[in-house]
Design an enzyme around this catalytic site. Structure first.
Site, PDB file in Angstrom:
ATOM      1  N   ASP A  83      43.414  93.234  23.002  1.00 27.46           N
ATOM      2  CA  ASP A  83      42.849  94.432  24.204  1.00 27.46           C
ATOM      3  C   ASP A  83      43.392  95.930  23.804  1.00 27.46           C
ATOM      4  OD1 ASP A  83      41.522  94.824  26.482  1.00 27.46           O
ATOM      5  OD2 ASP A  83      43.532  94.647  27.729  1.00 27.46           O
ATOM      6  N   HIS A  84      42.703  96.827  24.290  1.00 33.06           N
ATOM      7  CA  HIS A  84      42.927  98.091  24.323  1.00 33.06           C
ATOM      8  C   HIS A  84      43.674  98.585  22.938  1.00 33.06           C
ATOM      9  CE1 HIS A  84      41.618  99.903  28.015  1.00 33.06           C
ATOM     10  NE2 HIS A  84      41.846  98.809  28.541  1.00 33.06           N
ATOM     11  N   HIS A 205      36.481  96.813  33.122  1.00 31.85           N
ATOM     12  CA  HIS A 205      38.176  96.788  33.330  1.00 31.85           C
ATOM     13  C   HIS A 205      38.777  97.356  34.456  1.00 31.85           C
ATOM     14  CE1 HIS A 205      39.015  97.002  28.951  1.00 31.85           C
ATOM     15  NE2 HIS A 205      37.657  96.344  28.739  1.00 31.85           N
ATOM     16  N   SER A 208      41.392  94.292  38.782  1.00 33.39           N
ATOM     17  CA  SER A 208      42.452  93.696  39.582  1.00 33.39           C
ATOM     18  C   SER A 208      42.306  94.568  40.939  1.00 33.39           C
ATOM     19  CB  SER A 208      43.857  94.178  39.392  1.00 33.39           C
ATOM     20  OG  SER A 208      44.073  93.324  38.108  1.00 33.39           O
ATOM     21  N   ASN A 227      37.845  91.895  33.069  1.00 33.72           N
ATOM     22  CA  ASN A 227      39.340  91.723  32.649  1.00 33.72           C
ATOM     23  C   ASN A 227      40.236  92.022  34.147  1.00 33.72           C
ATOM     24  OD1 ASN A 227      38.187  92.108  30.179  1.00 33.72           O
ATOM     25  ND2 ASN A 227      39.099  94.037  29.879  1.00 33.72           N
ATOM     26  N   ALA A 229      44.473  91.922  35.097  1.00 36.22           N
ATOM     27  CA  ALA A 229      45.563  91.726  34.543  1.00 36.22           C
ATOM     28  C   ALA A 229      46.726  92.011  35.587  1.00 36.22           C
ATOM     29  CB  ALA A 229      45.931  92.575  33.385  1.00 36.22           C
TER      30      ALA A 229
HETATM   31 ZN   LIG Z   1      41.378  97.916  30.503  1.00 35.30          ZN
END
Ligand SMILES: [Zn+2]
Length: 277
Positions: A83-84, A205, A208, A227, A229
């Site tokens: 990721d990233h 992205h 959250s 996504n 996190a």
């Molecule tokens: Zn991201």
């Protein structure tokens, strides 16, 4: 079940009108929790290792080996995704280690350089059967395309995919990374417009910061990879802290185990939520 590239997993989800959750692995307990959650609800999952996580551990190989072993033992399809990644040599290492998907993040590069390097990443991953996610990096700012207020233009997005050949595209539709409250409001009309102009799956992205209802609306409008996190890190930390406060111990398995159980429950709930359609 074995490990899967991102492309077939997203294609199947998209055809069924659902999204696949992508969760970040930091400790081995995260990967164990996500595998257990996927098996509990009978859905595929993406396990992501970020370049920041690689920096924390000092290298990609140990955490990738653990995550790949857990993925291979899982009875549901698991995508193991970098990721990233901003560093092409890290992408090359991910290919060597057997990860099945990478996100190349060229958002800090000038637009033409981002396109050129992304094309190079697509070429080196494509020959290994590995999927590539990218983000449209034309908008600057500290958080790149995920800064609040930044929006991806549907025509720009379509051109970027045509120019680079990426398999999935992260777009800016109102979310922002690392939010610790779930108050972000997504532009679902824009998601629908992007869905009709961009020929590859869309990735959200910074999810959250989005409440459950917003996530469900985003999937309904056309998001296929979501996504999450920070939200699960909060769940992990809260459960670990509560266990330590309730019964102080030096046995790390006690409180990390409690955190793993809590993350399993929430990851399973989120996987099912994103598959509601
Ligand atoms: Zn991201």
């Amino acid at each position: 079940m074995t490990r899967f590239a991102l492309t077939p997993v997203l294609a199947e989800a998209s055809a069924a009108g659902r999204a696949v959750a992508a969760f970040n692995v930091i400790q081995i307990e995260h990967a164990e929790a996500y595998a257990a959650a996927a098996e509990r609800v009978g859905l595929p999952v993406v396990m992501q290792i970020s370049e920041n996580c690689v920096r924390y551990h000092g290298s990609l190989a140990p955490i990738a080996a653990a995550t790949l072993a857990i993925a291979d033992a899982c009875t549901m399809p698991v995508v193991v995704h970098l990721d990233h990644a901003e560093d092409v040599s890290l992408v090359e290492e991910a290919v060597r280690l057997g990860l099945t998907s990478v996100m190349f993040d060229g958002s800090t590069l000038a637009d033409d350089e981002n396109r050129a390097v992304t094309r190079r990443v697509v070429a080196l991953c494509g020959s290994a059967g590995i999927s590539v996610e990218a983000e449209l990096g034309e908008v600057g700012g500290k958080d790149g395309v995920h800064a609040p207020g930044v929006r991806t233009d549907p025509d720009d997005a379509a051109r970027f995919v045509a120019d680079t050949g990426v398999d999935a595209l992260a777009v800016a539709v109102g979310s922002s990374h690392a939010m610790t409250d779930r108050t972000a409001e997504l532009d679902t009309d824009l998601i629908a417009a992007l869905r009709s102009s961009v020929p590859v799956p869309l990735v959200l992205h910074g999810s959250s910061g989005v409440p459950d209802s917003g996530l469900v609306a985003a999937v309904g409008a056309g998001m296929t990879k979501v996504n999450i996190a920070t939200h699960l890190n909060q769940v992990f930390t809260r459960a670990m802290t509560a266990r330590l406060e309730a019964s102080p111990t030096v046995d790390t398995r006690t409180y990390l185990g409690a955190a793993r159980d809590a993350v399993t429950d929430e990851a399973a709930r989120l996987l099912a939520l994103l598959a509601l359609h």
